[in-house]
Design a protein around this motif. Structure first.
Motif, PDB file in Angstrom:
ATOM      1  N   PHE A 264       0.818  -1.207   0.000  1.00 10.09           N
ATOM      2  CA  PHE A 264       0.000   0.000   0.000  1.00 10.09           C
ATOM      3  C   PHE A 264       0.855   1.261   0.000  1.00 10.09           C
ATOM      4  O   PHE A 264       0.457   2.284  -0.532  1.00 10.09           O
ATOM      5  CB  PHE A 264      -0.953  -0.007   1.188  1.00 10.09           C
ATOM      6  CG  PHE A 264      -2.179  -0.859   0.986  1.00 10.09           C
ATOM      7  CD1 PHE A 264      -2.207  -1.907   0.079  1.00 10.09           C
ATOM      8  CD2 PHE A 264      -3.316  -0.608   1.712  1.00 10.09           C
ATOM      9  CE1 PHE A 264      -3.336  -2.676  -0.105  1.00 10.09           C
ATOM     10  CE2 PHE A 264      -4.467  -1.370   1.543  1.00 10.09           C
ATOM     11  CZ  PHE A 264      -4.472  -2.412   0.628  1.00 10.09           C
ATOM     12  N   ARG A 265       2.039   1.206   0.595  1.00 10.04           N
ATOM     13  CA  ARG A 265       2.905   2.387   0.675  1.00 10.04           C
ATOM     14  C   ARG A 265       3.458   2.796  -0.695  1.00 10.04           C
ATOM     15  O   ARG A 265       3.917   3.912  -0.867  1.00 10.04           O
ATOM     16  CB  ARG A 265       4.047   2.143   1.644  1.00 10.04           C
ATOM     17  CG  ARG A 265       5.058   1.125   1.152  1.00 10.04           C
ATOM     18  CD  ARG A 265       6.185   0.871   2.134  1.00 10.04           C
ATOM     19  NE  ARG A 265       7.098  -0.118   1.629  1.00 10.04           N
ATOM     20  CZ  ARG A 265       6.909  -1.426   1.681  1.00 10.04           C
ATOM     21  NH1 ARG A 265       5.818  -1.929   2.240  1.00 10.04           N
ATOM     22  NH2 ARG A 265       7.806  -2.254   1.178  1.00 10.04           N
ATOM     23  N   ASP A 266       3.406   1.892  -1.693  1.00 11.51           N
ATOM     24  CA  ASP A 266       3.969   2.188  -3.015  1.00 11.51           C
ATOM     25  C   ASP A 266       3.201   3.268  -3.764  1.00 11.51           C
ATOM     26  O   ASP A 266       3.778   4.051  -4.497  1.00 11.51           O
ATOM     27  CB  ASP A 266       4.019   0.931  -3.885  1.00 11.51           C
ATOM     28  CG  ASP A 266       5.125  -0.020  -3.478  1.00 11.51           C
ATOM     29  OD1 ASP A 266       5.857   0.286  -2.511  1.00 11.51           O
ATOM     30  OD2 ASP A 266       5.243  -1.078  -4.123  1.00 11.51           O
ATOM     31  N   SER A 267       1.871   3.278  -3.597  1.00  9.53           N
ATOM     32  CA  SER A 267       1.049   4.218  -4.359  1.00  9.53           C
ATOM     33  C   SER A 267      -0.322   4.336  -3.703  1.00  9.53           C
ATOM     34  O   SER A 267      -0.990   3.318  -3.487  1.00  9.53           O
ATOM     35  CB  SER A 267       0.887   3.733  -5.804  1.00  9.53           C
ATOM     36  OG  SER A 267      -0.189   4.378  -6.444  1.00  9.53           O
ATOM     37  N   TYR A 268      -0.725   5.559  -3.441  1.00  8.47           N
ATOM     38  CA  TYR A 268      -2.046   5.787  -2.852  1.00  8.47           C
ATOM     39  C   TYR A 268      -3.148   5.272  -3.775  1.00  8.47           C
ATOM     40  O   TYR A 268      -4.070   4.589  -3.326  1.00  8.47           O
ATOM     41  CB  TYR A 268      -2.239   7.276  -2.560  1.00  8.47           C
ATOM     42  CG  TYR A 268      -3.643   7.596  -2.088  1.00  8.47           C
ATOM     43  CD1 TYR A 268      -4.021   7.347  -0.772  1.00  8.47           C
ATOM     44  CD2 TYR A 268      -4.591   8.109  -2.968  1.00  8.47           C
ATOM     45  CE1 TYR A 268      -5.310   7.620  -0.339  1.00  8.47           C
ATOM     46  CE2 TYR A 268      -5.876   8.383  -2.544  1.00  8.47           C
ATOM     47  CZ  TYR A 268      -6.233   8.130  -1.226  1.00  8.47           C
ATOM     48  OH  TYR A 268      -7.513   8.383  -0.807  1.00  8.47           O
ATOM     49  N   ASP A 269      -3.061   5.581  -5.073  1.00  9.46           N
ATOM     50  CA  ASP A 269      -4.103   5.162  -6.021  1.00  9.46           C
ATOM     51  C   ASP A 269      -4.203   3.642  -6.116  1.00  9.46           C
ATOM     52  O   ASP A 269      -5.304   3.082  -6.133  1.00  9.46           O
ATOM     53  CB  ASP A 269      -3.854   5.755  -7.404  1.00  9.46           C
ATOM     54  CG  ASP A 269      -4.079   7.257  -7.444  1.00  9.46           C
ATOM     55  OD1 ASP A 269      -4.832   7.776  -6.588  1.00  9.46           O
ATOM     56  OD2 ASP A 269      -3.499   7.919  -8.327  1.00  9.46           O
ATOM     57  N   ILE A 270      -3.069   2.977  -6.180  1.00  8.05           N
ATOM     58  CA  ILE A 270      -3.074   1.510  -6.240  1.00  8.05           C
ATOM     59  C   ILE A 270      -3.648   0.941  -4.949  1.00  8.05           C
ATOM     60  O   ILE A 270      -4.448   0.006  -4.966  1.00  8.05           O
ATOM     61  CB  ILE A 270      -1.655   0.970  -6.526  1.00  8.05           C
ATOM     62  CG1 ILE A 270      -1.262   1.298  -7.972  1.00  8.05           C
ATOM     63  CG2 ILE A 270      -1.577  -0.531  -6.270  1.00  8.05           C
ATOM     64  CD1 ILE A 270       0.187   1.004  -8.305  1.00  8.05           C
ATOM     65  N   ALA A 271      -3.266   1.520  -3.823  1.00  9.13           N
ATOM     66  CA  ALA A 271      -3.795   1.054  -2.537  1.00  9.13           C
ATOM     67  C   ALA A 271      -5.313   1.183  -2.481  1.00  9.13           C
ATOM     68  O   ALA A 271      -6.009   0.265  -2.045  1.00  9.13           O
ATOM     69  CB  ALA A 271      -3.148   1.830  -1.388  1.00  9.13           C
TER      70      ALA A 271
END
Length: 182
Positions: A10-17
Motif C-alpha cells: 500500500f505504501r507504493d502508491s495511494y491510487d493503487i492502494a
C-alpha cells in the motif's frame, strides 16, 4: 470459493492502494477465503485473508500451486479487480452445467463510483484478469505453466486462455456478458 492474488504494498502508491482496498472489500463478501502473496497489510487483515511471503510479482506457477491446494473453485485474480456479489451464483450455475473453468474480461470504471451496479462500466481492452477453476485444473496448469510468467506482467493471461481452451474445451466458458469482473 477461494481467491488467490498478489497485492502491491500500500505504501507504493495511494491510487493503487485505494483500488486494491476496494477490490478486497468486494472479495470479502464473495469468497470464503482469500490468499494474498506478499507482506501483510494491516488495512486488509481479516479472518478470511492469509498472507504468503513472496517476492514482488510472484510467479504464476506459485499462485496456481496455491489454488491447487484449495477446496472447491478458486479464482486467480489481479488485486485491483472488484467482483460482483453475483459471482457465487454464476459459478454454481457453471458447475451445474458441467463447466470446468471460467474467465471474464474486466469492465473498466473510474472510482469512486456512486453506482453500486457499475452500470456505466465498459470493456475497454482485452485484459483477462480473472480465471477460475477447481483444484485439479489448477494443479495440472501449475505443472506446465512457463516458469517466467509473473502476475502483473503480460502474457500469462493469454497462456491461461490457451491452456483452458485446450484442456477444458467447451467446458471452459467466458462469463463476460454476466458483468461480474470490474
Amino acid at each position: 470459493m477461494t481467491c488467490v492474488s498478489s497485492h502491491r504494498p500500500f505504501r507504493d502508491s495511494y491510487d493503487i492502494a485505494v483500488n486494491q482496498l476496494n477490490a478486497l472489500i468486494s472479495w470479502e463478501d464473495v469468497f470464503d477465503s482469500i490468499i494474498l502473496f506478499g507482506a501483510p497489510e494491516p488495512e486488509i487483515q481479516s479472518a478470511k485473508v492469509e498472507f504468503i511471503a513472496s517476492e514482488p510479482f510472484p510467479r504464476i506457477a506459485s499462485l496456481m500451486a496455491a489454488a491447487s491446494a484449495c477446496k472447491g473453485w478458486t479464482a486467480l485474480i489481479n488485486a485491483d479487480i472488484v467482483v460482483s456479489l453475483r459471482l457465487g451464483a454464476v459459478v454454481q450455475e457453471c458447475i451445474r452445467k458441467g463447466m470446468k473453468a471460467i474467465t471474464s474480461y474486466r469492465y473498466q470504471f473510474e472510482p469512486p463510483n456512486p453506482d453500486p451496479e457499475l452500470s456505466g462500466a465498459k470493456v475497454v481492452d482485452l485484459g483477462f484478469d480473472f480465471f477460475m477453476a477447481d483444484a485439479t485444473i489448477w494443479k495440472a496448469a501449475s505443472d506446465v505453466v512457463p516458469s517466467g510468467y509473473r502476475i502483473g506482467h503480460s502474457r500469462w493471461d493469454n497462456w491461461c486462455l490457451g491452456y483452458f481452451n485446450v484442456t477444458c474445451g467447451k467446458q471452459f466458458v467466458d462469463v463476460t456478458s454476466r458483468r461480474l469482473i470490474f
